[in-house]
Design a protein around this motif. Sequence first.
Motif, PDB file in Angstrom:
ATOM      1  N   UNK A  64       0.783  -1.245   0.000  1.00 47.62           N
ATOM      2  CA  UNK A  64       0.000   0.000   0.000  1.00 47.62           C
ATOM      3  C   UNK A  64       0.810   1.289   0.000  1.00 47.62           C
ATOM      4  N   UNK A  65       1.844   1.339  -0.802  1.00 48.62           N
ATOM      5  CA  UNK A  65       2.592   2.597  -0.906  1.00 48.62           C
ATOM      6  C   UNK A  65       1.977   3.456  -2.010  1.00 48.62           C
ATOM      7  N   UNK A  66       0.819   4.009  -1.675  1.00 51.22           N
ATOM      8  CA  UNK A  66      -0.001   4.772  -2.605  1.00 51.22           C
ATOM      9  C   UNK A  66      -0.051   6.242  -2.200  1.00 51.22           C
ATOM     10  N   UNK A 114       3.547  -5.250  -5.531  1.00 53.47           N
ATOM     11  CA  UNK A 114       2.949  -4.133  -4.800  1.00 53.47           C
ATOM     12  C   UNK A 114       1.470  -4.421  -4.598  1.00 53.47           C
ATOM     13  N   UNK A 115       0.977  -4.193  -3.393  1.00 49.93           N
ATOM     14  CA  UNK A 115      -0.463  -4.267  -3.179  1.00 49.93           C
ATOM     15  C   UNK A 115      -1.024  -2.861  -3.062  1.00 49.93           C
ATOM     16  N   UNK A 116      -2.290  -2.722  -3.443  1.00 42.55           N
ATOM     17  CA  UNK A 116      -2.980  -1.444  -3.304  1.00 42.55           C
ATOM     18  C   UNK A 116      -4.318  -1.668  -2.593  1.00 42.55           C
ATOM     19  N   UNK A 117      -4.598  -0.807  -1.631  1.00 43.63           N
ATOM     20  CA  UNK A 117      -5.904  -0.806  -0.975  1.00 43.63           C
ATOM     21  C   UNK A 117      -6.830   0.080  -1.800  1.00 43.63           C
ATOM     22  N   UNK A 130      -4.958   6.737  -5.605  1.00 45.53           N
ATOM     23  CA  UNK A 130      -4.961   5.281  -5.464  1.00 45.53           C
ATOM     24  C   UNK A 130      -3.743   4.638  -6.118  1.00 45.53           C
ATOM     25  N   UNK A 131      -3.039   5.402  -6.936  1.00 43.70           N
ATOM     26  CA  UNK A 131      -1.860   4.870  -7.624  1.00 43.70           C
ATOM     27  C   UNK A 131      -0.668   4.772  -6.671  1.00 43.70           C
ATOM     28  N   UNK A 165       6.239   3.255  -8.626  1.00 40.87           N
ATOM     29  CA  UNK A 165       5.452   2.911  -9.820  1.00 40.87           C
ATOM     30  C   UNK A 165       6.333   2.692 -11.041  1.00 40.87           C
ATOM     31  N   UNK A 166       7.499   3.326 -11.067  1.00 39.74           N
ATOM     32  CA  UNK A 166       8.369   3.192 -12.242  1.00 39.74           C
ATOM     33  C   UNK A 166       8.933   1.775 -12.400  1.00 39.74           C
ATOM     34  N   UNK A 167       8.796   0.946 -11.375  1.00 41.68           N
ATOM     35  CA  UNK A 167       9.280  -0.434 -11.462  1.00 41.68           C
ATOM     36  C   UNK A 167       8.221  -1.393 -12.014  1.00 41.68           C
ATOM     37  N   UNK A 168       7.035  -0.869 -12.352  1.00 41.42           N
ATOM     38  CA  UNK A 168       5.932  -1.691 -12.875  1.00 41.42           C
ATOM     39  C   UNK A 168       5.789  -1.458 -14.374  1.00 41.42           C
ATOM     40  N   UNK A 169       5.843  -2.522 -15.213  1.00 37.29           N
ATOM     41  CA  UNK A 169       6.460  -3.798 -14.910  1.00 37.29           C
ATOM     42  C   UNK A 169       7.987  -3.673 -14.867  1.00 37.29           C
ATOM     43  N   UNK A 170       8.697  -4.707 -14.420  1.00 39.52           N
ATOM     44  CA  UNK A 170       8.261  -6.084 -14.202  1.00 39.52           C
ATOM     45  C   UNK A 170       7.574  -6.342 -12.869  1.00 39.52           C
TER      46      UNK A 170
END
Length: 202
Positions: free
Chosen positions: A18-20, A54-57, A90-91, A97-102
């Motif tokens: 949840x690092x949003x 990464x998880x997001x709530x 929520x992002x 975020x720059x590591x998504x993907x992988x």
Amino acid sequence: MGQLLSPPGPHAVHLCIDMQGLFAPGSPWATPWMERALPQMLGLTAHAPQRTAFTRFIPVRNKTEARGVWKAYYEKWECVTRDKVDLALLELVPSLARFVPPAAVIDRQAYCAFASGRLQTFLDEHQVDTLIVSGGETDVCVLATVLAAVDIGYRVILAEDALCSSSDESHDALLDLYPKRFSLQIEVARTARILASWAVND
């Protein structure tokens, strides 16, 4: 405070909770010292982005969608329902975020990251046996996720300096509790020590 019993191993995954923007400074659910823990989360992610989830709530759309006691919860926190909140919050924070993907992103609407079933599917697909946990909050979503992980049978390694909370008291109490009550299932170690021993093969 705790100890790393052995290297994380090739089947470990970094689970960052949840690092949003929703929890960043100035947001409705700001976690005051998120920024202090973020460099350690970045270190773990950069070490193995392909083995990071990464998880997001994700709050409900509106309070009428909530079930049971969540209705009272969203009566209080209607400002974070998806009909009311700035959806950009929520992002993931941009530095992660720059590591998504992988790196993968897995959403759910409950405290526990296993609640939707998507995390379990991801871990099974990647033959994961160990979770290196970072993120927030130590005493809410991290707590719910860690205890569920133990019940499932995962080895859990908490990166103690990569966790954050709104309460120093409950954060410290939990990091004291884990080594005392769950010493065979939950290890607590600083990020530098984890990184020094985590060899990634893929």
